[in-house]
Design an enzyme around this catalytic site. Structure first.
Site, PDB file in Angstrom:
ATOM      1  N   LYS A 113      74.498 -66.181  15.127  1.00 36.59           N
ATOM      2  CA  LYS A 113      76.456 -66.587  15.665  1.00 36.59           C
ATOM      3  C   LYS A 113      76.290 -67.789  14.729  1.00 36.59           C
ATOM      4  O   LYS A 113      77.992 -67.313  14.668  1.00 36.59           O
ATOM      5  CB  LYS A 113      75.942 -66.853  16.892  1.00 36.59           C
ATOM      6  CG  LYS A 113      76.739 -65.660  18.334  1.00 36.59           C
ATOM      7  CD  LYS A 113      76.875 -66.886  19.649  1.00 36.59           C
ATOM      8  CE  LYS A 113      76.724 -65.817  20.683  1.00 36.59           C
ATOM      9  NZ  LYS A 113      77.429 -66.052  22.223  1.00 36.59           N
ATOM     10  N   LYS A 193      73.666 -53.271  18.535  1.00 34.67           N
ATOM     11  CA  LYS A 193      73.849 -53.570  19.528  1.00 34.67           C
ATOM     12  C   LYS A 193      75.008 -52.974  19.994  1.00 34.67           C
ATOM     13  O   LYS A 193      75.973 -54.165  18.929  1.00 34.67           O
ATOM     14  CB  LYS A 193      72.587 -54.032  20.455  1.00 34.67           C
ATOM     15  CG  LYS A 193      73.437 -55.716  20.262  1.00 34.67           C
ATOM     16  CD  LYS A 193      72.547 -56.545  21.754  1.00 34.67           C
ATOM     17  CE  LYS A 193      73.405 -57.909  21.270  1.00 34.67           C
ATOM     18  NZ  LYS A 193      72.665 -58.444  21.364  1.00 34.67           N
ATOM     19  N   LYS A 196      79.988 -57.992  22.721  1.00 34.70           N
ATOM     20  CA  LYS A 196      81.182 -58.051  22.814  1.00 34.70           C
ATOM     21  C   LYS A 196      82.751 -59.000  21.408  1.00 34.70           C
ATOM     22  O   LYS A 196      83.337 -58.879  21.534  1.00 34.70           O
ATOM     23  CB  LYS A 196      81.352 -59.197  23.952  1.00 34.70           C
ATOM     24  CG  LYS A 196      80.249 -59.003  25.477  1.00 34.70           C
ATOM     25  CD  LYS A 196      80.790 -60.489  25.797  1.00 34.70           C
ATOM     26  CE  LYS A 196      80.453 -59.916  28.288  1.00 34.70           C
ATOM     27  NZ  LYS A 196      80.252 -61.166  28.320  1.00 34.70           N
TER      28      LYS A 196
HETATM   29  P1  AMP Z   1      76.298 -61.705  27.268  1.00 34.90           P
HETATM   30  O1  AMP Z   1      77.611 -61.012  27.631  1.00 34.90           O
HETATM   31  O2  AMP Z   1      75.587 -62.410  26.205  1.00 34.90           O
HETATM   32  O3  AMP Z   1      76.448 -63.343  27.956  1.00 34.90           O
HETATM   33  O4  AMP Z   1      74.958 -60.360  27.948  1.00 34.90           O
HETATM   34  C1  AMP Z   1      75.431 -60.689  29.513  1.00 34.90           C
HETATM   35  C2  AMP Z   1      73.771 -60.070  29.538  1.00 34.90           C
HETATM   36  O5  AMP Z   1      74.058 -58.413  29.159  1.00 34.90           O
HETATM   37  C3  AMP Z   1      72.391 -60.246  29.109  1.00 34.90           C
HETATM   38  O6  AMP Z   1      71.538 -60.212  30.190  1.00 34.90           O
HETATM   39  C4  AMP Z   1      72.691 -59.281  27.938  1.00 34.90           C
HETATM   40  O7  AMP Z   1      71.107 -59.263  27.785  1.00 34.90           O
HETATM   41  C5  AMP Z   1      73.055 -58.406  28.209  1.00 34.90           C
HETATM   42  N1  AMP Z   1      73.490 -57.336  27.118  1.00 34.90           N
HETATM   43  C6  AMP Z   1      74.382 -57.478  25.992  1.00 34.90           C
HETATM   44  N2  AMP Z   1      74.149 -56.758  25.213  1.00 34.90           N
HETATM   45  C7  AMP Z   1      73.392 -55.593  26.090  1.00 34.90           C
HETATM   46  C8  AMP Z   1      73.318 -54.103  25.350  1.00 34.90           C
HETATM   47  N3  AMP Z   1      74.003 -53.935  23.646  1.00 34.90           N
HETATM   48  N4  AMP Z   1      72.452 -53.139  25.688  1.00 34.90           N
HETATM   49  C9  AMP Z   1      71.900 -53.987  27.385  1.00 34.90           C
HETATM   50  N5  AMP Z   1      72.443 -55.607  27.935  1.00 34.90           N
HETATM   51  C10 AMP Z   1      73.029 -56.432  26.961  1.00 34.90           C
END
Ligand code: AMP
Ligand code: TRP
Length: 326
Positions: A113, A193, A196
């Protein structure tokens, strides 16, 4: 026996994609049947990158609504905005005093980031706030995607260090990472991966996307120059990612998908994946549309009140341990 405590958080930036859903949210929802669950829209984590305040405030409510639409049940689980419970940041400060900067320098999410957004102290200490989120409620288990493993290790380290220095206070939280879906890949670059923050919208499918958008994105999904639908992460990551998504959303096994679509060509296969994704997400989309903003805002206020009461009890014990009580 006392029920185990589960904690997890999601940042309200941008929209929730199927990686978040398959990697983490589906477990959040499932765990509610058995455990004492606390789910948090981690708005303080989100502001570590520059955001437009008005838009962010709107996004935060939409994230809360989307989580409820996906199955988080505010009647069964504690559900609130992180910033409304100041004990999170208080504990983060205390844990910060036992966190080595060397350890923070090694956090890969920080490195990623800060390369993109420029560094700041919030981004740097982000994992300490996350540890505080979890330890604040003495959580036993944390459902997350694979990318959060390193942060969970830091959390455990800090719990251990605190317990050693000040006396046994924190249980060791275990990550709950699904066997499949823990790392859903970008539709445009299946070696990265799904994220967002990827500037290319074609790289992801959001849980609230309309059927046309879903079909379009899947049609454009990067595969390979062969024609066989086969599960093989090393040789065919694009196709494998789609197989996995389909399998998770339909409950059909990888093997049966391979048998059914193996030689039928990528076009037919992608249409079938699109059908599965559209059908799997339809209930979330319709639940979201029926939700009332004011009602959700009220639920979040109530959640924060309950969370503050609960957090304060725990936090008082930490203050005592550290010599800050009285
Ligand atoms: P965040 O959007 O960073 O707040 O992530 C929310 C949750 O989604 C966290 O538990 C992350 O580990 C999971 N996560 C984010 N991106 C992925 C992805 N590409 N595949 C699987 N899990 C994800
Ligand atoms: N860091 C997590 C992410 O980027 C979000 C998060 C913040 C979290 N606090 C948490 C996840 C506590 C689990 C538990 O996805």
């Amino acid at each position: 026996m006392e029920r185990k405590t589960v904690f997890s958080g999601l940042q309200p930036t941008g929209n929730i994609h199927i990686g978040n859903y398959l990697g983490a949210l589906r477990n959040w929802v499932k765990l509610q049947d058995e455990y004492d669950c606390i789910y948090c829209v981690v708005d303080l984590h989100a502001i570590t990158v520059p955001l437009d305040p008005t838009q962010f405030n709107r996004d935060r409510l939409d994230a809360a609504k989307a989580l409820i639409a996906a199955g988080v049940d505010p009647e069964r689980s504690l559900f609130y905005y992180q910033s409304q419970v100041p004990q999170h940041t208080e504990l983060a400060w205390i844990l910060g005093t036992i966190t080595g900067t060397g350890q923070l320098n090694r956090m890969t999410q920080f490195k990623d980031k800060s390369d993109r957004a420029g560094s700041n102290l919030g981004l740097y200490s982000y994992p300490v706030l996350m540890a505080a989120d979890i330890l604040l409620y003495r959580a036993d288990a944390v459902p997350v995607g694979e990318d959060q493993k390193q942060h969970l290790e830091l959390t455990r380290d800090l719990a251990e260090r605190f317990n050693h220095r000040f006396g046994d206070e924190f249980p060791m939280p275990e990550p709950i990472i699904p066997e499949k879906g823990a790392r859903v890949m970008s539709l445009q670059d299946p070696t990265a991966k799904m994220s967002k923050s990827d500037p290319d919208e074609n790289s992801r499918i959001l849980i609230l996307d309309d059927p046309d958008t879903i079909r379009k994105r899947l049609k454009r999904a990067v595969t390979d120059s062969e024609t066989e639908v086969r599960y093989d992460w090393a040789a065919k990551p694009g196709v494998t990612n789609l197989i996995e998504i389909m399998s998770l959303l339909t409950g059909e096994s990888v093997q049966s998908i391979e048998t059914e679509y193996g030689t039928g060509g990528y076009g037919t296969f992608k249409d079938a994946v699109a059908d599965a994704v559209v059908a799997g997400l339809a209930p979330i989309r319709s639940a979201f549309r029926e939700m009332d903003d004011a009602e959700v805002a009220r639920l979040m206020q109530r959640g924060a009140l309950d969370a503050r009461t609960r957090a304060e009890g725990f936090q008082q014990a930490v203050r005592k341990r550290v010599g800050l009580a009285g």
